[in-house]
Design an enzyme around this catalytic site. Structure first.
Site, PDB file in Angstrom:
ATOM      1  N   CYS A 272     -80.766 -17.868 -16.594  1.00 28.27           N
ATOM      2  CA  CYS A 272     -81.259 -17.693 -17.970  1.00 28.27           C
ATOM      3  C   CYS A 272     -82.170 -16.474 -18.071  1.00 28.27           C
ATOM      4  CB  CYS A 272     -81.982 -18.955 -18.416  1.00 28.27           C
ATOM      5  SG  CYS A 272     -80.925 -20.420 -18.423  1.00 28.27           S
ATOM      6  N   ALA A 273     -81.651 -15.318 -17.704  1.00 29.17           N
ATOM      7  CA  ALA A 273     -82.421 -14.082 -17.756  1.00 29.17           C
ATOM      8  C   ALA A 273     -82.702 -13.678 -19.198  1.00 29.17           C
ATOM      9  CB  ALA A 273     -81.659 -12.969 -17.035  1.00 29.17           C
TER      10      ALA A 273
ATOM     11  N   ILE B 210     -82.254 -10.859 -20.816  1.00 26.96           N
ATOM     12  CA  ILE B 210     -81.198 -10.153 -21.537  1.00 26.96           C
ATOM     13  C   ILE B 210     -80.132 -11.118 -22.051  1.00 26.96           C
ATOM     14  CG2 ILE B 210     -79.798  -9.653 -19.476  1.00 26.96           C
ATOM     15  CD1 ILE B 210     -79.152  -6.938 -20.803  1.00 26.96           C
ATOM     16  N   ALA B 211     -79.913 -12.189 -21.310  1.00 25.48           N
ATOM     17  CA  ALA B 211     -78.945 -13.191 -21.757  1.00 25.48           C
ATOM     18  C   ALA B 211     -79.442 -13.890 -23.015  1.00 25.48           C
ATOM     19  CB  ALA B 211     -78.693 -14.211 -20.648  1.00 25.48           C
TER      20      ALA B 211
ATOM     21  N   SER C 288     -79.430 -22.831 -14.257  1.00 25.12           N
ATOM     22  CA  SER C 288     -80.639 -22.085 -13.969  1.00 25.12           C
ATOM     23  C   SER C 288     -81.318 -22.713 -12.761  1.00 25.12           C
ATOM     24  CB  SER C 288     -81.590 -22.112 -15.177  1.00 25.12           C
ATOM     25  OG  SER C 288     -82.859 -21.584 -14.844  1.00 25.12           O
TER      26      SER C 288
ATOM     27  N   LYS D 162     -75.133  -4.748 -15.286  1.00 25.06           N
ATOM     28  CA  LYS D 162     -75.138  -3.551 -14.446  1.00 25.06           C
ATOM     29  C   LYS D 162     -76.389  -3.555 -13.576  1.00 25.06           C
ATOM     30  CE  LYS D 162     -78.482  -2.085 -16.965  1.00 25.06           C
ATOM     31  NZ  LYS D 162     -79.841  -2.025 -16.344  1.00 25.06           N
TER      32      LYS D 162
ATOM     33  N   ASP E  56     -81.921   0.349 -12.359  1.00 28.43           N
ATOM     34  CA  ASP E  56     -82.210  -0.251 -13.655  1.00 28.43           C
ATOM     35  C   ASP E  56     -81.911   0.696 -14.809  1.00 28.43           C
ATOM     36  OD1 ASP E  56     -83.334  -2.597 -15.109  1.00 28.43           O
ATOM     37  OD2 ASP E  56     -84.773  -1.099 -15.793  1.00 28.43           O
TER      38      ASP E  56
ATOM     39  N   TYR F 146     -90.877   6.178 -23.653  1.00 26.69           N
ATOM     40  CA  TYR F 146     -89.491   5.757 -23.859  1.00 26.69           C
ATOM     41  C   TYR F 146     -88.659   6.917 -24.413  1.00 26.69           C
ATOM     42  CZ  TYR F 146     -85.392   3.306 -25.575  1.00 26.69           C
ATOM     43  OH  TYR F 146     -84.090   2.911 -25.804  1.00 26.69           O
TER      44      TYR F 146
END
Length: 346
Positions: A19-20, A22-23, A44, A104, A184, A242
Site C-alpha cells: 500500500c505505497a 503512489i498506489a 500489505s 519504475k 527515483d 522542483y
C-alpha cells in the site's frame, strides 16, 4: 482487440502488492476510473492498512503477498514496492501466472530486468514498467514537431527532473531498498532521451553525488549521444528546487516543454518554440496520464502485447547501468531474502 470485444471481455482482476503512497494517491483512483479493470484484493505488511485500503476500495484484504499471488481470482498485480523488492515479487507474480504492472524502475539491475522481461515473454504475460509520462500526448506532439523540422536538425536535448529533499526516513534514502536519485528521478530524463532521440543512445559520461551519511546518490548528471549525433544533457536530483522540463536545441530553433514528467491531470501543457521569426506557443488540452497508463496496461492484456514490448524496458535498465558505470558508482545492495523483504515492505 476491437472496442466491441473489449466491452464484452471480463474485467481484469487486479491485486495490489503493498500500500505505497503512489498506489493510494494516484494509481488506485485511476484504476477506479478505468473500464475493464477492478481492484479485487489488497496485501500489505500491515494487516490494518490492508483492511483500511480494502474497505475504501471495495476490495478484499489478504494476509500477505504469497496469499494474494496464490488466489485464482487475480489476473494481474500492481507492484509499487521499493525498487529493491521488485525483482523478487515481480518474478513470483509472473511464475504465478499474473500479469505485472511494476513501478519504475522495474529492477535496479539490468541483468535481472532482462531476465524478467524474458520470463514474461516466455509465459505470454504482460510486464509493464510504469512510466506514466510516456502516455501523455504532449510528448507525441513534440515528436511530430521535431520530425517536421520545427527547430531544424535537433542538436541537443537538455532534460531535468529534480525534487526538494525528502523527509528523514524516506525510503529514497535507504540504499538497501534501492534508494537514490538515479533510480527515483534520474530514470525520467533517461526515458525521455530514448523517447526523443531514439533507442541507440550511448552514455559518454556521468556523475553521481553521494550523501556519505545516507549512502545514496542525491544528485547526478549524464551526457549521452544519440545515433544521429545529437547529445543529451541530463540533470536529476532530490536536493533541489522542483524542476520538470526538457528542451531541444536545433539548427534553426529551440523547443521547450515544462511540467514534462508529472503534470497534474488538469494541467494545460504548453510547448514553446523559438525561431528567428519569433516565438510560438502551442497550448494542449489537459490529460490524465495516470489513467492513460492504467488503460494501456488493460489494453495490452487484452491484446497480448505489453505497452513497452520489453525492448524499451531492457534498454532503459542498460542505460541506468551505463550511467552508474560511467560515474564509477556501485550497484545498490542486493536484497534476495524474501523473509527480510516482507519485514521491510509497505
Amino acid at each position: 482487440m476491437s472496442a466491441a470485444a473489449r466491452a464484452t471481455a471480463p474485467a481484469v482482476r487486479l491485486g495490489l502488492l503493498g500500500c505505497a503512497d503512489i498506489a493510494l494517491r494516484k494509481v488506485l483512483p485511476a484504476v477506479a476510473r478505468t473500464p475493464g479493470i477492478t481492484l479485487t484484493a489488497v496485501a500489505s505488511r500491515s494487516a490494518a492498512k490492508a483492511a483500511r485500503v480494502a474497505a475504501d476500495t471495495g476490495a478484499e484484504p489478504v494476509r500477505d503477498y504469497p496469499a494474494l499471488l496464490a488466489r485464482p481470482d487475480i489476473d494481474a498485480v500492481y507492484v509499487p514496492l521499493p525498487a529493491a523488492l521488485h525483482t523478487e515479487w515481480t518474478e513470483r507474480a509472473l511464475r504465478a501466472g499474473k500479469h505485472v504492472l511494476a513501478e519504475k524502475p522495474l529492477t535496479p539491475d539490468a541483468t535481472e530486468t532482462a531476465r524478467l522481461v524474458e520470463l514474461a515473454r516466455s509465459r505470454g504475460l504482460v510486464l509493464a514498467e510504469n512510466f506514466m509520462f510516456v502516455h501523455h500526448p504532449q510528448h507525441r506532439c513534440v515528436q511530430v514537431l521535431l520530425a517536421g523540422g520545427a527547430v531544424g536538425e535537433p542538436r541537443v536535448l537538455n532534460a531535468t527532473f529534480t525534487i526538494p529533499p525528502r523527509p528523514e526516513g524516506d525510503i529514497r534514502y535507504r540504499p538497501d531498498l534501492g534508494g537514490g536519485a538515479l533510480l527515483d528521478v534520474g530514470v525520467y530524463p533517461l526515458r525521455a532521451a530514448q523517447l526523443l532521440l531514439g533507442p541507440g543512445l550511448d552514455v559518454l559520461g556521468a556523475d553521481l553525488r553521494t550523501d556519505p551519511e545516507r549512502g545514496v546518490d542525491v544528485a547526478g548528471s549524464a551526457l549521452l549521444r544519440g545515433p544521429g549525433g545529437a547529445t543529451a544533457h541530463l540533470t536529476f536530483g532530490m536536493d533541489h528546487y522542483y524542476t520538470s522540463r526538457y528542451e531541444v536545441l536545433g539548427s534553426a530553433g529551440r523547443l521547450r516543454l515544462d511540467h514534462a514528467f508529472t503534470p497534474p491531470a488538469d494541467h494545460r501543457p504548453v510547448i514553446t518554440i523559438e525561431r528567428q521569426g519569433g516565438v510560438e506557443r502551442l497550448e494542449l488540452e489537459p490529460f490524465d496520464q495516470v489513467t492513460a497508463a492504467v488503460r494501456a496496461f488493460v489494453t495490452s492484456i487484452g491484446s497480448g502485447a505489453g505497452p513497452d514490448a520489453g525492448a524499451a524496458i531492457t534498454r532503459q535498465a542498460e542505460l541506468v547501468a551505463d550511467v552508474r558505470r560511467a560515474a564509477r558508482a556501485p550497484l545498490p545492495p542486493h536484497r534476495g531474502d524474501p523473509t527480510t523483504q516482507l519485514l521491510s515492505t509497505p
